[in-house]
Design a protein around this motif. Sequence first.
Motif, PDB file in Angstrom:
ATOM      1  N   ALA A 131       0.811  -1.223   0.000  1.00 31.76           N
ATOM      2  CA  ALA A 131       0.000   0.000   0.000  1.00 31.76           C
ATOM      3  C   ALA A 131       0.842   1.269   0.000  1.00 31.76           C
ATOM      4  N   ASP A 151      -5.961  -0.699   7.666  1.00 25.71           N
ATOM      5  CA  ASP A 151      -6.127   0.523   6.881  1.00 25.71           C
ATOM      6  C   ASP A 151      -5.421   0.402   5.529  1.00 25.71           C
ATOM      7  N   ALA A 152      -4.245  -0.214   5.529  1.00 29.47           N
ATOM      8  CA  ALA A 152      -3.533  -0.432   4.272  1.00 29.47           C
ATOM      9  C   ALA A 152      -4.341  -1.340   3.349  1.00 29.47           C
ATOM     10  N   ARG A 154      -7.578  -1.662   3.302  1.00 26.49           N
ATOM     11  CA  ARG A 154      -8.701  -0.867   2.782  1.00 26.49           C
ATOM     12  C   ARG A 154      -8.244   0.017   1.624  1.00 26.49           C
ATOM     13  N   TYR A 155      -7.056   0.570   1.744  1.00 25.43           N
ATOM     14  CA  TYR A 155      -6.515   1.366   0.643  1.00 25.43           C
ATOM     15  C   TYR A 155      -6.362   0.518  -0.617  1.00 25.43           C
ATOM     16  N   GLU A 159      -7.853   1.054  -4.287  1.00 24.16           N
ATOM     17  CA  GLU A 159      -6.900   1.355  -5.355  1.00 24.16           C
ATOM     18  C   GLU A 159      -6.979   0.353  -6.502  1.00 24.16           C
TER      19      GLU A 159
END
Length: 261
Positions: A131, A151-152, A154-155, A159
């Motif tokens: 990420a 969180d990474a 989810r990114y 993306e």
Amino acid sequence: MNTQTIIQALQAVREQKPLVVNLTNYVVMNNTANALLAIGASPIMAHSREEMTEMMSFAGALVINIGTLDNVWTPRMAFAVKQANLNNKPVVLDPVGCGASRLRTETSRQIAKAANKLIVRGNASEIIALAGEKGQNKGVDALDSSEAAVDAARYLVGEYQCCVVISGEVDFVVTNEGLVQLRNGHAMMPYVTGMGCTLSALTGAFAAVGEETGLAAAAILGVVGEIAAEQSKGPGSLQLNLLDALYQFDEETLVQRLKLV
């Protein structure tokens, strides 16, 4: 994402016996092939560019594992992903050691960007590095907790329009629909090389029959790991007992033991 989804996916794998094409590392070819056979799928370790167009025309899914990466493997992987895209087949990316070197990080990102139907399965440090953040790793081993990578993940979902499975003491399955935690598994499992690679291969089997979140593979391997560890004196016997437990796995066992949050 629920228990019934996992049960239906397991039934589909055993009925359809999908062919899973694996471009995977030399260390785990035997482990992952045996795991796919034990769950009911059909593995092939296909690395030749010359046959990949034909192979992806009838295979169910492609698993890309960058564990023993070099300048010969990289173009083969890129070509295989292109063929998977042309045939609308899911691609499972195992970004082994992403963040440990520039080569691994850049290659992982290139594959993730290229795949149209992507599932990423990695440990927390690999997911964080993929990420674009700075994770803590030691070679291919994660030093971050799986929670730290949510969180990474989810990114990455946003993306690359993909699903992400984070392996760790707690497994997380992250999709556009939300997040699921799986609290099965055993502390002995990280002492067997390629356990994450096995999960990636199984993810390919379930993706081949339409379960493209990674949930079924993560749930089943977690439960199976617990069962195998209970019967094992150490990592050596764990490998054997894991294959037996995969082969014997059934709906009743899943319902009794799955810890899904």
